[in-house]
Design an enzyme around this catalytic site. Sequence first.
Site, short mmCIF file in Angstrom:
data_model
loop_
_atom_site.label_atom_id
_atom_site.label_comp_id
_atom_site.label_asym_id
_atom_site.label_seq_id
_atom_site.Cartn_x
_atom_site.Cartn_y
_atom_site.Cartn_z
N ASP A 153 -18.52 11.72 6.68
CA ASP A 153 -17.41 10.89 7.18
C ASP A 153 -17.36 11.00 8.71
OD1 ASP A 153 -15.12 9.33 6.93
OD2 ASP A 153 -13.77 11.06 6.69
N GLU A 196 -18.94 1.36 11.89
CA GLU A 196 -17.55 0.92 12.12
C GLU A 196 -17.47 0.03 13.34
OE1 GLU A 196 -14.37 3.75 11.64
OE2 GLU A 196 -13.24 2.91 13.30
N HIS A 220 -5.46 7.20 10.65
CA HIS A 220 -5.62 8.43 9.86
C HIS A 220 -4.32 9.23 9.83
CE1 HIS A 220 -10.03 7.89 10.93
NE2 HIS A 220 -10.00 7.85 9.62
P1 13P Z 1 -6.14 8.97 5.30
O1 13P Z 1 -5.70 9.86 6.41
O2 13P Z 1 -5.26 7.75 5.19
O3 13P Z 1 -6.24 9.66 3.99
O4 13P Z 1 -7.59 8.40 5.67
C1 13P Z 1 -8.73 9.17 5.45
C2 13P Z 1 -9.94 8.58 6.10
O5 13P Z 1 -9.98 7.44 6.55
C3 13P Z 1 -11.13 9.45 6.17
O6 13P Z 1 -12.19 8.86 6.87
O1 G3H Z 2 -11.11 10.88 8.81
C1 G3H Z 2 -10.44 11.88 8.72
C2 G3H Z 2 -10.37 12.70 7.50
O2 G3H Z 2 -9.04 12.75 7.09
C3 G3H Z 2 -10.95 14.07 7.76
O3 G3H Z 2 -10.16 14.81 8.61
O4 G3H Z 2 -11.50 15.75 10.49
O5 G3H Z 2 -9.41 16.85 9.70
O6 G3H Z 2 -11.49 16.91 8.31
P1 G3H Z 2 -10.67 16.15 9.32
ZN ZN Z 3 -11.68 7.54 8.48
#
Ligand code: 13P
Ligand code: G3H
Ligand code: ZN
Length: 342
Positions: A83, A142, A189
Amino acid sequence: MSLVSMRQVLDEAAKGGYGVGAFNVNNMEQIQSIMEAARETKSPVIVQASRGARAYSQDRFLYHLMLAATEIYPEIPTVLHLDHGNSVETCKSAIDMGFTSVMMDGSLMPDGKTPSSFEYNVDATRRVVEMAHEKGITVEGEIGCLGGIEDGHGAGLDGLAHLTDPDQAVEFVEKTGLDALAIAIGTSHGAYKFTSKPTGATLKMDVLIKIHQRLPNVHLVMHGSSSVPNDLQDIINQYGGKLKPTWGVPVEEIQLGIRNGVRKINVDTDNRLAITGAIRKVFAEKPEEFDPRSYMKPAREAMKKVVALRMTQFGQAGHAGDYAPISLAEMAKHYAAQPVLV
Ligand code: 13P
Ligand code: G3H
Ligand code: ZN
């Protein structure tokens, strides 16, 4: 069953007209919650790890936990996805470790905060596509920037500051050859997305629909898609938490997105809320407890409930057995034969 490519899971979702939740993990219990929910609902699943998650789990722990998931749940097509990869190098390290899908988030510079130029984004994403497709691995890119800074991602602006431009989205897909496209439509987020129930002015589903009309065969990705439901907020606040009133993305809007090309829906915050609420409840009701299992079990169960509900709402439930996995080597051959699959 070994881990499968995200491209296959999303192609199947497109054929079936459903969406697939991508749930973030950092530890064993979160992986167990997702896999149990997938088994209960018979869902294919995308498990994703951020850079923070990889650091927290020292990378190898997470990877081996995911291998355990494929051993214990062989009937579930399972993707391991990076991610918000912040650079080509980060994506490379994930590919080298065994992720079957990576996100090159070139909408921001490698600091994960500063919006980048279109040219930078195309170049970084294209480089990751070349490197990943050679191994049959999927790439998400993205265009446009999400809002929110609580978790270190996003441009630190509100969700409307860098919406995706549909024309630029078309050019971006053509120039990069990616497999899935994350777009910015006003979400952010974390827990604090909207100060009241979102309307067409704050959650730009019209932009999403325009992008889908221009790119009908591209798998769209909605980030920042937690719904931040009241019941999860209430449990936390009832047991001593201090969440401010807030609104997330209503599930009906996500379902509208799924009818308009959204195939991957990112959810992390709702699960964080569920876990925290369950732990707070045990701490408040049984202050004598000190065995971590006494609060991790209800936390795991609470997250499983949220994930299973989303799997049903997104439509992936019931589809785990629809297809036999295509190996990464086979996927690599497809990419070589047809470099741009979109
Ligand atoms: P949320 O914070 O809405 O759960 O989104 C998570 C996300 O986009 C991770 O890439
Ligand atoms: O995109 C964000 C996800 O919620 C992951 O968050 O970077 O705190 O692990 P994090
Ligand atoms: Zn995200």
